[in-house]
Design an enzyme around this catalytic site. Structure first.
Site, PDB file in Angstrom:
ATOM      1  CB  ALA A 332      -0.964  -0.027   1.189  1.00  0.00           C
ATOM      2  CG  PHE A 903     -10.907  13.333 -29.979  1.00  0.00           C
ATOM      3  CD1 PHE A 903     -11.708  13.438 -28.866  1.00  0.00           C
ATOM      4  CD2 PHE A 903     -11.506  13.378 -31.218  1.00  0.00           C
ATOM      5  CE1 PHE A 903     -13.087  13.591 -28.990  1.00  0.00           C
ATOM      6  CE2 PHE A 903     -12.881  13.526 -31.366  1.00  0.00           C
ATOM      7  CZ  PHE A 903     -13.666  13.630 -30.245  1.00  0.00           C
ATOM      8  CB  ALA A1068      -9.228  19.965 -29.672  1.00  0.00           C
ATOM      9  CD  GLU A1243      -6.100  16.855 -27.387  1.00  0.00           C
ATOM     10  OE1 GLU A1243      -6.948  15.952 -27.379  1.00  0.00           O
ATOM     11  OE2 GLU A1243      -6.036  17.732 -28.264  1.00  0.00           O
TER      12      GLU A1243
END
EC number: 1.2.3.1
Length: 1303
Positions: A332, A903, A1068, A1243
């Site tokens: 953990a 995307f 975008a 992105e």
């Protein structure tokens, strides 16, 4: 409601102030009765660390104050008796004084969205309270309990290192590149400006709690909750009497096992017994025989005790202790280890327990006590199996655990393999112990225990040699049985690990035997370990990531007040670090506010026969249930309903919603709603099933150029293959949440929502309620991460909440738990790709045919757009004359997948790059040579006939080759692989041509509203949303340059549909581009209006010039279009180019990997803010790396998402960052189209994470080549330990496959 009996007084402090807690309605799930919003609720299971706080208690045994970090979401309020809690607000504030930790994390650019920054601050703060000059190991341990997709990037590691003691002189530190200081800069912040750490300025432990600890209350304390009674006895005698009286009541200490079960599995215990005040349960004693540790000791305390004993005892006595300590370091995170107790860990008997197998083979004894007396039972396979004859009786408790010293000629080791190195549940763990006849290598006893898969014991007088190993492996596969339906699946992988761990143990012991047994001439008696095998004995170390970030410094003639191009700190950075940044759910409770909880489908494809919520409405506090019949306007689209009508299409589809006074009451009511279904056929879950049933969401998308059939006839070779890319969960730290406040007149609504597209929320609520858009105002202050997951989904949730608000006439708050968020919202589209590539023997590709299918889920959502973008971007950086790209979006009975960073590009381009790798293998050439040979070289047109110049792409590629020393390291990798059989290295370099924006002009429009007030202050409003990407910071940099005034004069309040209407989604990568242009245009026009005033008073000040209020709204954007019928257009405003080189090392026996180094060169042109842009590159790279290596979605055969918490779904942590991580922004690059020649980088770095994937594939290919295995193997992402291990076929995988065939 009758008032429960009078509780005892619960005494604890928060940030130095005593808290009065009305316990009858406050328990577990409720917040502390102090309005502190810094501590964030993100996962509810202690797995992400966002809610980390520090708890301090006086330890009367050691006479000191203990400070330890905990996850607040698992802390029962009643357990805080006698404790002092420190939250992020308690250590510093922008209103008073910042703590050095807060200052450093903000000024070293260690925050992005900021939602979980307070948790990181408190982890660091607690570390420094205990160790003012921590070691690197302590720092990594403190940070290792945090999961955060956005912020696991290098500046965070840098932030931590400013507190470190002096590093070891031999430690490698990457050197910055040699370049003229006026051109290249590597400094993102100034360490010399940081205030020093002063331990004397910290909060004092409350004297009242000191007095309580010195004179502890011995009587039993009882705290009555609404449904639960918490009893805390002061003596062991009282506890044992209570256990007789309440034999079914569980004992609760850390709540790390019971808490998650109560929250997610609905377990309920009316009485809980807390033994926290009983000193006997925390005693540690040592005898000549071994160590006895109290069952109430935390795992962190146990770790310290073992480390101390190991340092003092002879090595031969500490074999078991060393094995336990090894696993305690990765079990953990530190917060959980601080809370979890040894007794709770043992008694829970989780199949994934890391400690129980070690204790079992180490012959540990459990000391039990009850009112009738004491007894001892062995911790063995019978106890772990839960057999009644070997278990505790209902009235007994576990008082302590005795762990014997190991002996000479006895060896104990522990092994584990998980999805990632730290803070992850193991697929398989094991402990092994062997005892030899003294002075020989003759085995007297061999015992092995496996977590979750069973145990085996071998007693035989056999030599420790290959014959023994083979026999033991066969015996293990027989005894340690794994049914095909074993929890978590992965049966062949787990079986392979079972025997692989035994082989590692065999080598370890053989190595140790050589130190103890004199070698004789008979080599068969003591087999030598080949030097090539020795690396199998080494575990991958955990190291602090190091690296250099380089960027082009601003022109020396640029005015100092002009902030553009400088590494300006995030506007909210300090507020992130102090917890004063307000997120949606931090808004104080509104008068008469109600809480909404969604009711979702438990079936994948079914007809709704009936919904009965009569029992739910009878519960206290429950006001109403909202159904589709309550929607006054449009209930979503025909094929995408907001609330299900008659039929459900996936597990997790929203059917109705409960509205109650509190979240606990609403959740309780959800469990009482009875829905009757009739299953429908077919239920489709996979792409393969969808293709079989011809189940698609939209028509095929296709692009083609050249004559592909003719080209295939003229090539030297043709290769066909398949690529599988898994989906990805957004895992934004702030789950979906919305607050809807109806106003008293004109049907107006204020909506506070965490979204990337407030205008879409506004429009959806308008159509749902059938009221004009102008009556609805959406407010977005900041968003705790989005990644595309908050483009469409918030609109649906906002509309459902708005229906509840209109129906009840009261404000509605809707906050999704992590499990519901992951179940309902969908994520990145999984992809199945098939390729056919024709090429010459030289490696030149002449024809490429790719067909892609994506899993869209049950409704269209953004799947058609994702398919289009995927097809448009498939060619990546390569000029291939004959191409055919086809794409289909499959309709399945899973939640609809949606927009996600990149995307479609990260999935689709993995297929293209896999083609390159396959061609290289067939040609006998290196993949980088094939990439270079087929890259765009001159000005050309893409497959969709958009012209572009690849000059910058080629520069990125060449600079990455150079900065990474790629060619020399390729040789070093090959040399390493020749010398090591069980460890292999791989290296890969990947180019990228990423198209920015949407393929339509309407999506590239933005607006800004700029006010100049009479005191000279400026208010800037624009259509972009602050998601952590620093858009507000960049907009003020733009306004500062244009208005020629300091940023300190300016302010951005929020994004609101009332000030800037009809905005586009912040997505975008174009947010800063289009909104920056709008801000620039507005400021330029305003400045032009001021020109006459300035000319009249050229010596005046800014305040003199703006004595009259002026404001302006401006709209700007880009043009873009795509004609799919003709297969051509200019769909993208511009491209971002980049390249990444990554090197990894894999463990062929376990499938684990270590990221050694990554170098990224990115074309940012002229960065608006290099610190923010580099952070975006690093963050997106790490998120991409998670997509391609660890993040794996698992579904049941019925379409239920299994992996919907940080326990099962592993995003990267800081321990997953490459040990050396260098990022360079390409200097001297220009583009005339964008604001100040900058580029959107949110992105593009995502796909560069695939360089790690292909480096792993490179290492696997080296294994398969060396072992003469068929070169073709299915490319599958993510490259999990399972995929890597099973691809590295060897005698042990063969053994498992043969066992499966003949068993």
């Amino acid at each position: 409601m009758p008032c429960p009996p009078q509780s005892d007084q619960l005494v604890f402090f928060v940030n130095g102030r005593k808290v009065k807690c009305p316990l009858w309605h406050l328990f577990l799930d409720h917040p502390l009765p102090v309005r502190l919003t810094g501590t964030k609720y993100a996962c509810g299971r202690g797995g992400c660390g966002a809610c980390t706080v520090m708890v301090s208690k006086n330890d009367p045994v050691f006479k000191k104050i203990r400070h330890f970090s905990v996850t607040a979401c698992l802390v029962p309020i009643c357990s805080l008796y006698g404790a002092a809690v420190t939250t992020v607000e308690g250590i510093g504030s922008i209103k008073t004084r910042l703590h050095p930790v807060q200052e450093r994390i903000a000024k070293s650019h260690g925050t992005q969205c900021g939602f979980c920054t307070p948790g990181m601050v408190m982890s660091m703060y607690t570390l420094l309270r205990n160790h003012p000059q921590p070691s690197e190991e302590q720092l990594m341990e403190a940070l290792g309990g945090k999961s955060d997709t956005e912020k696991v990037h290098h500046p965070r590691g840098q932030m931590g290192t400013v507190f470190l003691a002096a590093p070891h002189p031999a430690q490698h530190r990457p050197s910055p590149p040699q370049a003229p200081a006026s051109v290249i800069c590597t400094k993102l912040f100034a360490k010399e400006e940081f205030q020093p750490l002063d331990p004397t300025q910290e909060l004092v432990f409350p004297p009242e709690l000191l007095r309580m600890a010195e004179n502890p209350e011995k009587r039993t304390l009882t705290f009555y909750g609404e449904r639960v009674t918490w009893i805390s006895p002061g003596t062991l005698k009282d506890l044992l009497e209570l256990k007789v009286k309440h034999p079914e009541a569980p004992l609760i200490l850390g709540n790390t096992s019971l808490g998650p079960a109560m929250k997610s599995e609905g377990r309920f215990h009316p009485i809980l017994l807390s033994p926290a005040r009983i000193s006997e349960l925390t005693r540690v004693t040592e005898t000549s025989e071994g160590l006895t540790i109290g069952a109430g000791c935390s795992l962190a305390q146990m770790k310290d005790v073992l480390a101390e004993r190991i340092s003092k005892l002879p090595e031969e006595k500490t074999q078991t202790y060393r094995a336990l300590l090894k696993h305690l370091k990765s079990l953990a995170g530190p917060q959980i280890r601080n809370m979890a107790s040894l007794g709770g860990h043992i008694i829970s008997r989780h199949s994934y327990s890391d400690l129980n197998p070690i204790l079992a083979v180490g012959s540990a004894t459990l000391n039990l006590t009850s009112a009738e007396g004491t007894r001892q039972i062995p911790l063995n396979e019978y106890f772990l199996a839960g057999l009644a004859s070997a278990d505790l009786k209902p009235e007994e408790i576990l008082e302590s655990v005795h762990i014997p010293h190991s002996r000479k000629w006895e060896f104990v080791s522990a092994f584990r393999q998980a999805q990632c190195q730290q803070n992850a549940l193991p697929h398989v763990n094991a402990s092994m112990r062997v005892l030899f006849k003294e002075g020989t290598d003759s085995v007297e006893h061999l015992s092995i225990a496996y977590g979750g898969v069973g145990a085996a014991t071998v007693s035989a007088h056999k030599r420790w040699d290959e014959l023994m190993l083979d026999e033991a492996c066969r015996l293990l596969l027989d005894e340690v049985s794994l049914p095909g339906s074993a929890p978590g699946g992965r049966v062949e992988f787990k079986r392979t690990l079972v025997v692989s761990f035994l082989f590692k143990f065999y080598l370890e012991v053989l190595q140790e035997l050589k130190k103890l047994v004199k070698l004789v001439s008979d080599s068969r008696r003591h087999p030598d370990i080949s030097d090539r095998f020795l690396s199998a004995l080494e575990d991958f170390p955990v190291a602090i990531p190091q690296g250099v970030q380089t960027y082009q410094s601003v022109d020396p003639h640029q005015p100092p007040r002009d902030p553009v191009g400088r590494p300006i700190m995030h506007l909210s950075g300090l507020k992130h670090a102090t917890g004063e940044a307000i997120f949606c759910d931090d808004i104080p409770v509104v008068d008469k506010e109600l809480f909404m909880v969604l009711v979702t489908s438990s079936r994948a494809h079914a007809k709704i026969i009936s919904i009965d919520f009569s029992e739910a409405l009878k519960l206290p506090g429950v006001l109403d249930v909202v159904t589709a019949e309550d929607v006054p306007g449009t209930n979503g689209a025909e094929d995408d309903k907001l609330l299900a009508v008659d039929e459900v299409l996936c597990v997790g589809q929203v059917i109705c919603a409960v509205v109650a006074e509190t979240d606990v009451q609403a959740k309780r009511a959800v469990e009482m709603i009875k829905i009757t279904y009739e299953d429908l056929e077919p239920a489709i879950f996979t792409i393969q099933d969808a293709v079989k049933h011809n189940s698609f969401l939209c028509p095929e998308k296709k692009l083609e150029q050249g004559n592909i059939e003719e080209a295939f006839e003229k090539v030297d070779q043709i290769v066909e293959g398949e690529v599988h890319v898994g989906g990805q969960e957004h895992f934004y730290m702030e789950t979906q949440r919305v607050l809807v406040i109806p106003k008293t007149e004109d049907k107006e609504l204020d909506i506070f929502v965490s979204t990337q597209d407030p205008a879409h929320v506004q429009k959806t609520v308008s159509s749902t309620l059938n009221i004009p858009i102008n009556r609805i105002t959406c407010h977005v202050k900041r968003v705790g991460g989005g990644f595309g997951g908050k483009v469409g989904r918030p609109a649906a949730l906002g509309a459902i909440a708005a229906v509840g608000a209109i129906k009840t006439g009261r404000p509605i708050r809707l906050v999704l738990d992590r499990e519901d968020d992951m179940l309902i919202t969908g994520g990145r589209h999984p992809l199945f790709g098939k390729y056919k590539v024709g090429f010459m023997n030289s490696g030149r590709i002449k024809a490429l045919d790719i067909e892609c299918y994506i899993n869209g889920g049950c409704t269209l959502d953004d799947s058609e757009l994702v398919t289009e973008f995927l097809i448009l971007k498939l060619e990546n950086a390569y000029k291939i004359r004959n191409l055919r790209f086809r794409g289909r979006a499959c309709m399945t009975n899973l939640p609809s997948n949606t927009a996600f960073r990149g995307f479609g590009f990260p999935q689709g381009t993995l297929v293209t790059e896999s083609c390159i790798t396959a061609v290289a293998a067939k040609c006998g050439l290196l993949p980088e040579k094939i990439r270079e040979k087929n890259m765009y070289k001159t000005v050309d047109k893409t497959i969709y006939k958009q012209a572009f110049s690849p000059e910058t792409l080629i520069r990125c590629w060449n600079e990455c080759l150079d900065k990474s020393s790629f060619h020399s390291r390729r040789i070093q990798v090959e040399e390493f692989n020749k010398k090591n059989y069980w460890k292999k290295k791989g290296i890969s370099i990947i180019p990228m041509k990423f198209s920015v924006g949407f393929a339509a002009t309407s999506y590239h429009q933005a607006a800004a509203l700029v006010h100049i007030y009479t005191d000279g202050s400026v208010l800037v409003t624009h259509g972009g949303n602050e998601l952590g990407q620093g858009i507000h910071t960049k907009m003020l940099q733009v306004a500062s340059r244009e208005l020629k005034i300091p940023m300190s004069y300016m302010h951005i309040c929020e994004t609101s549909t009332a000030t800037v209407p009809n905005t586009i989604a912040t997505a975008a990568s174009i947010g800063a581009d289009v909104n920056g242009r709008a801000v620039q245009n507005a400021c330029q026009i305003l400045l032009k209006r001021l020109e006459p005033i300035i000319k009249k008073n050229p010596e005046g000040t800014w305040e003199d010039w703006v004595s009259l209020k002026v404001s302006l709204s401006s709209l700007r954007g880009y043009k873009a279009f795509m004609d799919w019928d003709r297969g051509e257009g200019d769909p993208f405003p511009y491209y971002v180019y980049g390249a990444a080189c990554s090197e990894v090392e894999i463990d062929c026996l376990t499938g684990a990997h270590k990221k050694i180094r990554t170098d990224i060169v990115m074309d940012a042109c002229c960065s608006l803010n290099p610190a923010i842009d580099i952070g975006q590159i690093e963050g997106s790279f790490i998120q991409g790396m998670g997509l391609y290596t660890t993040e794996e979605l698992k579904y049941s055969p019925e379409g239920v998402l299994y992996s919907r918490s940080p326990d099962e779904y592993k995003i990267p942590t800081i321990t997953d960052v490459p040990e050396e991580f260098n990022v360079s922004l390409l200097p001297s690059s220009q583009t005339p189209l964008t604001i100040y020649s900058s580029k959107g980088l949110g992105e593009s770095g995502m796909f560069l994470g695939s360089s790690v994937f292909f480096a792993i594939a490179d290492a696997v290919a080296a294994v398969r080549t060396e072992r003469d295995i068929a070169e073709n193997f299915i490319v599958q992402s993510p490259a999990t330990p399972e995929w890597v291990r099973m691809a590295c076929a060897d005698r042990f995988t063969d053994m498992v496959w043969n066992y499966c065939l003949f068993s």
